[in-house]
Design an enzyme around this catalytic site. Structure first.
Site, PDB file in Angstrom:
ATOM      1  NE  ARG A   1      23.994  77.828  51.438  1.00 32.22           N
ATOM      2  CZ  ARG A   1      23.858  76.668  52.053  1.00 32.22           C
ATOM      3  NH1 ARG A   1      24.799  76.231  52.871  1.00 32.22           N
ATOM      4  NH2 ARG A   1      22.789  75.919  51.879  1.00 32.22           N
TER       5      ARG A   1
ATOM      6  CG  ASP B   1      16.519  69.533  44.755  1.00 38.42           C
ATOM      7  OD1 ASP B   1      16.269  68.647  45.601  1.00 38.42           O
ATOM      8  OD2 ASP B   1      17.664  69.964  44.527  1.00 38.42           O
TER       9      ASP B   1
ATOM     10  CG  HIS C   1      27.237  67.039  47.467  1.00 33.07           C
ATOM     11  ND1 HIS C   1      27.269  68.182  46.707  1.00 33.07           N
ATOM     12  CD2 HIS C   1      26.062  66.418  47.179  1.00 33.07           C
ATOM     13  CE1 HIS C   1      26.153  68.240  45.979  1.00 33.07           C
ATOM     14  NE2 HIS C   1      25.410  67.190  46.240  1.00 33.07           N
TER      15      HIS C   1
ATOM     16  CE1 TYR D   1      23.907  71.577  47.649  1.00 37.08           C
ATOM     17  CE2 TYR D   1      24.191  73.252  49.346  1.00 37.08           C
ATOM     18  CZ  TYR D   1      23.790  71.994  48.972  1.00 37.08           C
ATOM     19  OH  TYR D   1      23.266  71.139  49.906  1.00 37.08           O
TER      20      TYR D   1
ATOM     21  CG  HIS E   1      15.901  66.459  49.516  1.00 37.70           C
ATOM     22  ND1 HIS E   1      17.236  66.303  49.809  1.00 37.70           N
ATOM     23  CD2 HIS E   1      15.853  66.707  48.176  1.00 37.70           C
ATOM     24  CE1 HIS E   1      17.949  66.457  48.705  1.00 37.70           C
ATOM     25  NE2 HIS E   1      17.145  66.711  47.712  1.00 37.70           N
TER      26      HIS E   1
ATOM     27  CD  GLU F   1      21.709  64.684  49.510  1.00 32.91           C
ATOM     28  OE1 GLU F   1      22.845  65.021  49.190  1.00 32.91           O
ATOM     29  OE2 GLU F   1      20.758  64.644  48.694  1.00 32.91           O
TER      30      GLU F   1
ATOM     31  CG  HIS G   1      24.152  69.332  42.238  1.00 29.80           C
ATOM     32  ND1 HIS G   1      23.534  70.295  42.991  1.00 29.80           N
ATOM     33  CD2 HIS G   1      24.077  68.193  42.961  1.00 29.80           C
ATOM     34  CE1 HIS G   1      23.107  69.757  44.127  1.00 29.80           C
ATOM     35  NE2 HIS G   1      23.433  68.480  44.139  1.00 29.80           N
TER      36      HIS G   1
ATOM     37  CD  GLU H   1      22.430  64.718  43.752  1.00 29.63           C
ATOM     38  OE1 GLU H   1      23.461  65.270  44.183  1.00 29.63           O
ATOM     39  OE2 GLU H   1      21.369  64.639  44.398  1.00 29.63           O
TER      40      GLU H   1
ATOM     41  CG  ASP I   1      18.395  62.998  45.323  1.00 32.59           C
ATOM     42  OD1 ASP I   1      17.185  62.779  45.545  1.00 32.59           O
ATOM     43  OD2 ASP I   1      19.098  63.755  46.030  1.00 32.59           O
TER      44      ASP I   1
ATOM     45  CG  HIS J   1      22.174  61.729  47.324  1.00 29.43           C
ATOM     46  ND1 HIS J   1      22.480  62.914  46.705  1.00 29.43           N
ATOM     47  CD2 HIS J   1      23.302  61.325  47.967  1.00 29.43           C
ATOM     48  CE1 HIS J   1      23.746  63.220  46.957  1.00 29.43           C
ATOM     49  NE2 HIS J   1      24.273  62.266  47.710  1.00 29.43           N
TER      50      HIS J   1
ATOM     51  CG  HIS K   1      17.300  65.197  42.838  1.00 28.28           C
ATOM     52  ND1 HIS K   1      18.642  65.501  42.765  1.00 28.28           N
ATOM     53  CD2 HIS K   1      16.835  65.844  43.946  1.00 28.28           C
ATOM     54  CE1 HIS K   1      18.971  66.296  43.776  1.00 28.28           C
ATOM     55  NE2 HIS K   1      17.898  66.504  44.515  1.00 28.28           N
TER      56      HIS K   1
HETATM   57 ZN    ZN Z   1      18.116  67.604  46.131  1.00 32.79          ZN
HETATM   58 MN    MN Z   2      21.029  64.600  46.477  1.00 37.89          MN
HETATM   59 MN    MN Z   3      23.214  66.925  45.582  1.00 41.56          MN
END
Ligand code: ZN
Ligand code: MN
Ligand code: MN
Length: 286
Positions: free
Chosen positions: A37, A224, A66, A69, A226, A256, A106, A141, A174, A211, A177
């Site tokens: 973050r 999105d 990864h 974000y 999960h 995830e 992403h 992704e 993913d 993923h 997704h």
């Molecule tokens: Zn996700």
């Molecule tokens: Mn993912």
């Molecule tokens: Mn991701």
């Protein structure tokens, strides 16, 4: 061998992640190489890096990273774009120090500039980061198709890869997704169709990691969110059909999934392992 693992925390030191993977018997894992973050990139401690590499080498565990974000390669805002490029470069360099070959990113949000501009901008940002580094690949992704997101359809990802034109641009698929974006992974027929579309647009040669997440909301929701393996709208039958695809025999599957209560990771791993073994047999699952 088909590998199962989790996204793991690096709190207390980056080598704690492979240590946890070793302890839990995971064949693969994923980390954030820096605070997810924050724009600030923390340098990798040399001693931790050595310990990290020693564990993955001795146990044959495959590590992934990864990108935080905040990174948005599709943004036309020049400041965000500059920061995103710098973040991609810093993440690739950290991965090189840790012996990580692939870092998931992403594709991001065009924030209103439109899909065509988003596609062009994402390709430019990612190409720029790759041209200024060597080593680790960027794994793009697929997105859930939420408002303004770029890259929810395989064809659009293929378009971005074409524009980047680098062997170090690959893909992270993913499952949550893809399902949210309208690819029906809940049945054998749906999985077969989605895989055919993936092969004809992107090609499995470009797939770096999966993923493995179930979906909390129905097909095509765009959300999105999960969910626990086998407990969502993809379900055990969908994942079994998925594991059976021969393109996945050497693939790493990173979960995830949410942790709503203590032990949820163990429960999800048990379920994923059970389904994978039922699809390909015990000797083919790490
Ligand atoms: Zn996700
Ligand atoms: Mn993912
Ligand atoms: Mn991701």
């Amino acid at each position: 061998m088909l590998r199962l693992g989790f996204h793991l925390s690096i709190s207390g030191g980056v080598a704690n992640a492979p240590a946890a993977a070793e302890r839990e018997g995971y064949g693969a894992f994923q980390i954030f190489a820096s605070n997810p973050r924050s724009w600030k990139h923390s340098p990798i401690d040399e001693e931790e890096a050595e310990r990290f590499k020693e564990i993955i080498k001795s146990r044959g565990i495959v590590p992934f990273a990864h990108v935080p974000y905040l990174c948005n390669p599709s943004s036309s805002d020049s400041l965000i774009n500059k920061k995103s490029t710098g973040m991609l470069i810093a993440n690739i360099e950290s991965c090189n120090k840790l012996g990580i070959n692939g870092v998931v990113v992403h594709i991001g949000s065009h924030t209103g500039s439109g899909e065509n501009t988003g596609v062009k901008t994402a390709a430019n940002t990612i190409r720029n980061a790759l041209e200024n580094t060597e080593g680790a690949s960027l794994l793009l992704e697929n997105s859930s198709g939420y408002r303004n997101s770029v890259g929810s359809k395989f064809g659009q990802i293929a378009e971005i890869l074409d524009k980047i034109d680098s062997d170090r641009a690959k893909v992270c698929l993913d499952t949550c997704h893809a399902f949210a974006a309208g690819y029906d992974l809940s049945s054998g027929a749906g999985v077969g169709e989605a895989c055919d579309q993936f092969e004809s647009s992107i090609g499995f040669g470009r797939l770096g990691v999966v993923h493995l997440n179930d979906a909390k909301y129905p097909l095509g929701s765009g959300l999105d969110r999960h969910w626990h393996i086998g407990k969502g709208y993809i379900g055990a039958a969908g994942f079994k059909a998925f594991f059976k695809q021969k393109q996945f025999r050497e693939m790493s599957f990173i979960m995830e999934t949410p942790v709503n209560k203590e032990g949820d990771a163990d429960t999800n791993m048990r379920e994923a392992r059970r389904i994978a073994i039922s699809a390909v047999g015990e000797k083919n699952v790490y």
